[in-house]
Scaffold this active site. Structure first.
Site, PDB file in Angstrom:
ATOM      1  N   CYS A  99       0.859  -1.193   0.000  1.00  0.00           N
ATOM      2  CA  CYS A  99       0.000   0.000   0.000  1.00  0.00           C
ATOM      3  C   CYS A  99       0.889   1.234   0.000  1.00  0.00           C
ATOM      4  O   CYS A  99       2.111   1.114  -0.180  1.00  0.00           O
ATOM      5  CB  CYS A  99      -0.983  -0.017   1.176  1.00  0.00           C
ATOM      6  SG  CYS A  99      -0.197   0.058   2.794  1.00  0.00           S
ATOM      7  N   ASN A 138       2.409   1.491   4.162  1.00  0.00           N
ATOM      8  CA  ASN A 138       2.752   0.239   4.873  1.00  0.00           C
ATOM      9  C   ASN A 138       2.553   0.367   6.387  1.00  0.00           C
ATOM     10  O   ASN A 138       3.284  -0.239   7.165  1.00  0.00           O
ATOM     11  CB  ASN A 138       4.192  -0.207   4.543  1.00  0.00           C
ATOM     12  CG  ASN A 138       4.536  -1.618   5.003  1.00  0.00           C
ATOM     13  OD1 ASN A 138       5.669  -1.895   5.361  1.00  0.00           O
ATOM     14  ND2 ASN A 138       3.587  -2.514   5.015  1.00  0.00           N
ATOM     15  N   ASP A 148      -9.950   3.041   1.699  1.00  0.00           N
ATOM     16  CA  ASP A 148      -8.756   3.603   2.330  1.00  0.00           C
ATOM     17  C   ASP A 148      -9.141   4.330   3.619  1.00  0.00           C
ATOM     18  O   ASP A 148      -9.867   5.332   3.579  1.00  0.00           O
ATOM     19  CB  ASP A 148      -8.094   4.582   1.348  1.00  0.00           C
ATOM     20  CG  ASP A 148      -6.748   5.074   1.847  1.00  0.00           C
ATOM     21  OD1 ASP A 148      -6.440   4.883   3.045  1.00  0.00           O
ATOM     22  OD2 ASP A 148      -6.005   5.658   1.038  1.00  0.00           O
ATOM     23  N   CYS A 202      -1.093   0.901   7.408  1.00  0.00           N
ATOM     24  CA  CYS A 202      -2.523   0.592   7.599  1.00  0.00           C
ATOM     25  C   CYS A 202      -2.946  -0.633   6.797  1.00  0.00           C
ATOM     26  O   CYS A 202      -3.032  -1.744   7.334  1.00  0.00           O
ATOM     27  CB  CYS A 202      -3.409   1.772   7.215  1.00  0.00           C
ATOM     28  SG  CYS A 202      -3.129   3.259   8.195  1.00  0.00           S
ATOM     29  N   ARG A 203      -3.221  -0.422   5.492  1.00  0.00           N
ATOM     30  CA  ARG A 203      -3.872  -1.488   4.720  1.00  0.00           C
ATOM     31  C   ARG A 203      -3.004  -2.718   4.509  1.00  0.00           C
ATOM     32  O   ARG A 203      -3.467  -3.845   4.718  1.00  0.00           O
ATOM     33  CB  ARG A 203      -4.338  -0.931   3.362  1.00  0.00           C
ATOM     34  CG  ARG A 203      -5.449   0.102   3.463  1.00  0.00           C
ATOM     35  CD  ARG A 203      -5.587   0.917   2.194  1.00  0.00           C
ATOM     36  NE  ARG A 203      -4.396   1.719   1.937  1.00  0.00           N
ATOM     37  CZ  ARG A 203      -4.169   2.407   0.833  1.00  0.00           C
ATOM     38  NH1 ARG A 203      -5.068   2.400  -0.136  1.00  0.00           N
ATOM     39  NH2 ARG A 203      -3.061   3.124   0.699  1.00  0.00           N
ATOM     40  N   SER A 204      -1.756  -2.539   4.075  1.00  0.00           N
ATOM     41  CA  SER A 204      -0.953  -3.746   3.774  1.00  0.00           C
ATOM     42  C   SER A 204      -0.535  -4.527   5.021  1.00  0.00           C
ATOM     43  O   SER A 204      -0.538  -5.759   4.979  1.00  0.00           O
ATOM     44  CB  SER A 204       0.243  -3.426   2.862  1.00  0.00           C
ATOM     45  OG  SER A 204       1.159  -2.552   3.478  1.00  0.00           O
TER      46      SER A 204
HETATM   47  P1  4NP Z   1      -1.564   2.951   4.149  1.00  0.00           P
HETATM   48  O1  4NP Z   1      -2.110   4.330   4.756  1.00  0.00           O
HETATM   49  O2  4NP Z   1      -1.060   3.282   2.759  1.00  0.00           O
HETATM   50  O3  4NP Z   1      -2.776   2.074   4.149  1.00  0.00           O
HETATM   51  O4  4NP Z   1      -0.477   2.484   5.089  1.00  0.00           O
HETATM   52  C1  4NP Z   1      -1.459   5.552   4.626  1.00  0.00           C
HETATM   53  C2  4NP Z   1      -0.367   5.834   5.405  1.00  0.00           C
HETATM   54  C3  4NP Z   1       0.278   7.054   5.284  1.00  0.00           C
HETATM   55  C4  4NP Z   1      -0.192   7.978   4.375  1.00  0.00           C
HETATM   56  C5  4NP Z   1      -1.301   7.689   3.585  1.00  0.00           C
HETATM   57  C6  4NP Z   1      -1.932   6.461   3.714  1.00  0.00           C
HETATM   58  N1  4NP Z   1       0.444   9.245   4.273  1.00  0.00           N
HETATM   59  O5  4NP Z   1      -0.048  10.077   3.481  1.00  0.00           O
HETATM   60  O6  4NP Z   1       1.452   9.451   4.927  1.00  0.00           O
END
Ligand code: 4NP
Length: 151
Positions: free
Chosen positions: A8, A11, A124, A13-15
């Protein structure tokens, strides 16, 4: 043995949620030894950070164990060779994965919800704060992926 890398943006949250859910489902199915499961980011945004607390909380609520010491890392071009499947959460992830790996000559790059029969991103939670909907998407995607890998 199949190796799977969930990917994702950050790295955190989702992954990592997908990594934990898939590992749990494989273990419950008695197939823990059939898979190597990991996760990575396409950005350096969260490098070194642990799983985001609300993501950890929804895993705990659902009885899913997760790695409390692992931290976010960016996917490398070598990961493309190392893993059999590289599974992104949304279209932007897929584009970034292909950019990192220099294309997808072995057709390893897929979107998680495609396995569940819907061509759409995992919800998301970063902006919506809705970790439950993200978890439910990830659970259905991982269930379908496990099924796909059993047939
Ligand atoms: P992830 O979530 O891609 O599911 O881990 C996010 C984590 C950080 C950010 C966006 C989404 N960010 O913009 O820093």
């Amino acid at each position: 043995m199949k190796s799977i890398l969930f990917v994702c943006l950050g790295n955190i949250c989702r992954s990592p949620m997908a990594e934990a859910v898939m590992r749990h489902l494989a273990k419950k199915a008695g197939r823990a030894d059939d898979f190597t499961i990991a996760s990575a980011a396409v950005s350096e945004e969260e490098w070194g950070n642990p799983i985001y607390p609300p993501a950890a909380r929804i895993l705990r609520t659902n009885g899913i164990p997760y790695d409390t010491v692992r931290t976010a890392r960016k996917m490398s071009a070598e990961d493309y060779d190392r893993y059999d499947l590289i599974i992104g959460m949304d279209e932007a992830n897929l584009q970034a994965i292909r950019r990192i790996s220099g294309g997808d000559p072995e057709n390893k790059v897929h979107m998680l919800m495609d396995y569940a029969g819907c061509h759409r991103p995992v919800a998301d939670p970063w902006y919506t704060r809705d970790f439950e909907t993200a978890y439910n998407d990830i659970l259905s995607g991982c269930r379908a992926l496990l099924e796909h890998l059993s047939s």
